[in-house]
Design an enzyme around this catalytic site. Structure first.
Site, PDB file in Angstrom:
ATOM      1  N   HIS A 159       0.852  -1.186   0.000  1.00  0.00           N
ATOM      2  CA  HIS A 159       0.000   0.000   0.000  1.00  0.00           C
ATOM      3  C   HIS A 159       0.892   1.242   0.000  1.00  0.00           C
ATOM      4  O   HIS A 159       2.104   1.132   0.131  1.00  0.00           O
ATOM      5  CB  HIS A 159      -0.966  -0.011   1.196  1.00  0.00           C
ATOM      6  CG  HIS A 159      -0.306   0.073   2.525  1.00  0.00           C
ATOM      7  ND1 HIS A 159       0.548  -0.894   3.012  1.00  0.00           N
ATOM      8  CD2 HIS A 159      -0.368   1.030   3.493  1.00  0.00           C
ATOM      9  CE1 HIS A 159       0.973  -0.533   4.215  1.00  0.00           C
ATOM     10  NE2 HIS A 159       0.442   0.619   4.528  1.00  0.00           N
TER      11      HIS A 159
ATOM     12  N   HIS B 167       1.387   3.898   1.983  1.00  0.00           N
ATOM     13  CA  HIS B 167       1.874   4.685   3.126  1.00  0.00           C
ATOM     14  C   HIS B 167       3.394   4.848   3.049  1.00  0.00           C
ATOM     15  O   HIS B 167       4.103   3.954   2.593  1.00  0.00           O
ATOM     16  CB  HIS B 167       1.458   4.023   4.452  1.00  0.00           C
ATOM     17  CG  HIS B 167      -0.009   4.210   4.737  1.00  0.00           C
ATOM     18  ND1 HIS B 167      -0.723   3.408   5.584  1.00  0.00           N
ATOM     19  CD2 HIS B 167      -0.889   5.121   4.244  1.00  0.00           C
ATOM     20  CE1 HIS B 167      -1.982   3.822   5.614  1.00  0.00           C
ATOM     21  NE2 HIS B 167      -2.115   4.853   4.816  1.00  0.00           N
TER      22      HIS B 167
ATOM     23  N   ASP C 229       5.862   4.743   5.040  1.00  0.00           N
ATOM     24  CA  ASP C 229       6.813   3.793   5.639  1.00  0.00           C
ATOM     25  C   ASP C 229       7.009   2.540   4.775  1.00  0.00           C
ATOM     26  O   ASP C 229       7.850   1.706   5.075  1.00  0.00           O
ATOM     27  CB  ASP C 229       6.407   3.408   7.075  1.00  0.00           C
ATOM     28  CG  ASP C 229       5.013   2.805   7.194  1.00  0.00           C
ATOM     29  OD1 ASP C 229       4.099   3.257   6.490  1.00  0.00           O
ATOM     30  OD2 ASP C 229       4.843   1.869   8.009  1.00  0.00           O
ATOM     31  N   HIS C 230       6.243   2.443   3.690  1.00  0.00           N
ATOM     32  CA  HIS C 230       6.370   1.282   2.797  1.00  0.00           C
ATOM     33  C   HIS C 230       6.943   1.633   1.420  1.00  0.00           C
ATOM     34  O   HIS C 230       7.234   0.739   0.643  1.00  0.00           O
ATOM     35  CB  HIS C 230       5.006   0.590   2.626  1.00  0.00           C
ATOM     36  CG  HIS C 230       4.490   0.030   3.917  1.00  0.00           C
ATOM     37  ND1 HIS C 230       4.468  -1.317   4.182  1.00  0.00           N
ATOM     38  CD2 HIS C 230       4.026   0.645   5.034  1.00  0.00           C
ATOM     39  CE1 HIS C 230       3.988  -1.516   5.399  1.00  0.00           C
ATOM     40  NE2 HIS C 230       3.713  -0.332   5.940  1.00  0.00           N
TER      41      HIS C 230
ATOM     42  N   HIS D 172      -7.079  -1.714   4.821  1.00  0.00           N
ATOM     43  CA  HIS D 172      -6.233  -0.877   5.668  1.00  0.00           C
ATOM     44  C   HIS D 172      -6.696   0.545   5.393  1.00  0.00           C
ATOM     45  O   HIS D 172      -7.642   0.750   4.644  1.00  0.00           O
ATOM     46  CB  HIS D 172      -4.767  -1.130   5.282  1.00  0.00           C
ATOM     47  CG  HIS D 172      -3.770  -0.359   6.093  1.00  0.00           C
ATOM     48  ND1 HIS D 172      -3.789  -0.322   7.467  1.00  0.00           N
ATOM     49  CD2 HIS D 172      -2.707   0.400   5.713  1.00  0.00           C
ATOM     50  CE1 HIS D 172      -2.782   0.433   7.878  1.00  0.00           C
ATOM     51  NE2 HIS D 172      -2.119   0.881   6.847  1.00  0.00           N
TER      52      HIS D 172
ATOM     53  N   ASP E 138       0.097  -4.068   6.161  1.00  0.00           N
ATOM     54  CA  ASP E 138      -0.774  -3.444   7.159  1.00  0.00           C
ATOM     55  C   ASP E 138      -2.221  -3.843   6.873  1.00  0.00           C
ATOM     56  O   ASP E 138      -2.669  -3.817   5.726  1.00  0.00           O
ATOM     57  CB  ASP E 138      -0.636  -1.917   7.075  1.00  0.00           C
ATOM     58  CG  ASP E 138       0.776  -1.453   7.391  1.00  0.00           C
ATOM     59  OD1 ASP E 138       1.662  -2.321   7.528  1.00  0.00           O
ATOM     60  OD2 ASP E 138       0.988  -0.233   7.489  1.00  0.00           O
TER      61      ASP E 138
ATOM     62  N   HIS F 265       6.420  -5.696  11.191  1.00  0.00           N
ATOM     63  CA  HIS F 265       5.823  -4.371  11.368  1.00  0.00           C
ATOM     64  C   HIS F 265       5.587  -4.149  12.863  1.00  0.00           C
ATOM     65  O   HIS F 265       4.480  -3.905  13.321  1.00  0.00           O
ATOM     66  CB  HIS F 265       4.501  -4.282  10.568  1.00  0.00           C
ATOM     67  CG  HIS F 265       4.099  -2.885  10.185  1.00  0.00           C
ATOM     68  ND1 HIS F 265       3.269  -2.127  10.972  1.00  0.00           N
ATOM     69  CD2 HIS F 265       4.388  -2.115   9.109  1.00  0.00           C
ATOM     70  CE1 HIS F 265       3.070  -0.953  10.377  1.00  0.00           C
ATOM     71  NE2 HIS F 265       3.740  -0.920   9.248  1.00  0.00           N
TER      72      HIS F 265
HETATM   73 ZN   LIG Z   1      -0.061   1.560   6.473  1.00  0.00          ZN
HETATM   74 ZN   LIG Z   2       3.034   0.525   7.800  1.00  0.00          ZN
END
Ligand SMILES: [Zn+2]
Ligand SMILES: [Zn+2]
Length: 313
Positions: A61, A63, A65-66, A141, A212, A270
Site C-alpha cells: 500500500h 503509506h 513507511d512502505h 487498511h 498493514d 511491522h
Molecule cells: Zn499503512
Molecule cells: Zn506501515
C-alpha cells in the site's frame, strides 16, 4: 521452496534495531522485494543479497513507511545500472504516489536509468512461471487499493526413478515426457503411462504475505492451510482499540487468524517501538505456539509445512 529475507521489520518509524518495512522473497532465480521503506537499499547491502535480479517490487500500500525507500533505490540504480528493467506492482493509489516520488522528485524529467514499469494490480495472478505463481488479494487498511501477496508453488507428482528403473525406461526424453504427464511408447513397443512412474500429488508450498491490515475475517480463505503466513502485528491487545482506530492488527488478532486458517507457521513483522519484542511474542504464542517475531536480516526457508530460520542475527 521459498526463502524470505526480512530487511526491515519496524512499524511507521525505524528503531535502533529495526529498519522500515521491506522483505525479499526468493524462489529459484527469482526475487521479489515486498515494500521498500526508507533505508531499504542499505539493508539490502547489509543483508548480503545485493541488487542483482531485484527487478520486481511488490507494494502492499502507499503509506510512506512502505514506499519512501524507492527514491533512494532508484537513485542508486541510476549510477550502478545493475538491472535493465524494473517492475513496480501496486494498487492505483499507491502507484500514483510512487509515480510522484520517482518521476516528480527523483528524476524530474531526467531519463530513467532503466525501463520502469508501474503496474497497477488487480486481484489475481500477477506473475507466473513454470512451477510457481504470485497473486494479489485485497486487504483492508487505511486508504484504497491495499494488497497482500500469495506465493504458491504448483502442486506436482514426484517422479519415482526406482519405478522407471524397474520398467527399464532409459534416462532422457522419455522420462521427461512422463513427468510432463504424457504417455510414451518405448522402442520395444511397450506403452508406459505417467501413473506408472509418478507418485501421489504433492501440494506446492504456499506463502502468504499480508502488510498493514485492519481486519482478518476477509483473509481466512487465502490463508487457509498456508505453509507460512507473514503478517503485521503493530499493537498489543492492551491497545486493541487504538489498533482498530488505525486499521492495524494486534499480535493476538494475527495469531487468531493463523489459528483459524490452520496455517503451519506464522511470522509477525511491522513491530512498533512501543513494545518489547518478547511481549509481542508471548501474546501471539498464547494463541499460536509456533509464532515468531521477525528481526531485521532474519532469513527463513519455507518448504511444505516446515519453516526454518537459516540466517540472521
Ligand atoms: Zn499503512
Ligand atoms: Zn506501515
Amino acid at each position: 521452496m521459498f526463502e524470505t529475507v526480512f530487511l526491515g521489520t519496524s512499524a511507521s518509524a525505524p528503531s535502533i534495531h529495526r529498519g522500515l518495512t521491506a522483505q525479499v522473497i526468493k524462489h529459484d532465480e527469482y526475487r521479489f522485494l515486498i515494500d521498500c521503506g526508507e533505508g531499504t537499499q542499505r539493508q539490502i547491502l547489509k543483508s548480503g543479497i545485493g541488487f542483482k535480479r531485484l527487478n520486481r517490487i511488490l507494494i502492499t500500500h502507499g503509506h510512506l513507511d512502505h514506499i519512501l525507500g524507492l527514491a533512494g533505490l532508484l537513485s542508486t540504480f541510476s549510477r550502478w545500472e545493475t538491472i535493465d528493467e524494473l517492475e513496480i506492482f501496486a494498487g492505483s493509489w499507491a502507484l500514483e504516489r510512487i509515480s510522484d516520488l520517482i518521476f516528480g522528485v527523483v528524476l524530474r524529467g531526467a531519463r530513467p536509468p532503466m525501463k520502469i514499469h508501474l503496474v497497477e494490480i488487480q486481484p489475481g495472478v500477477l506473475f507466473e512461471d513454470g512451477d510457481f505463481s504470485v497473486s494479489a488479494f485485497p486487504v483492508n487498511h487505511r486508504g484504497p487499493d491495499c494488497y497482500g501477496y500469495l506465493f504458491e508453488e504448483k502442486s506436482r507428482r514426484p517422479f519415482l526413478p526406482e519405478k522407471a528403473e524397474l520398467l527399464e525406461i532409459p534416462p532422457g526424453p522419455w522420462r521427461r515426457e512422463l513427468v510432463a504427464g504424457q504417455s510414451i511408447r518405448l522402442p520395444d513397443g511397450r506403452v508406459i503411462k505417467p501413473d506408472q512412474v509418478l507418485g501421489p500429488v504433492r501440494p506446492g508450498t504456499r506463502l502468504v504475505h499480508v502488510g498493514d491490515s485492519g481486519r482478518t475475517d476477509n483473509l481466512r480463505s487465502v490463508c487457509h492451510l498456508a505453509d507460512l503466513l507473514v503478517i503485521e502485528a503493530t499493537y498489543l491487545n492492551t491497545e486493541a482499540e487504538m489498533a482498530n482506530d488505525f486499521a492495524h492488527l494486534t499480535a493476538r488478532q494475527a495469531a487468531e487468524l493463523a489459528q483459524e486458517a490452520g496455517v503451519k507457521n506464522l511470522i509477525l513483522t511491522h513491530i512498533s517501538r512501543r513494545y518489547r519484542e518478547r511481549d509481542v511474542l508471548a501474546e501471539a504464542r498464547e494463541v499460536f505456539p509456533l509464532a515468531e517475531v521477525a528481526r531485521d536480516f532474519d532469513v527463513f526457508q519455507v518448504k511444505r509445512g516446515e519453516c526454518l530460520k537459516i540466517g540472521g542475527y
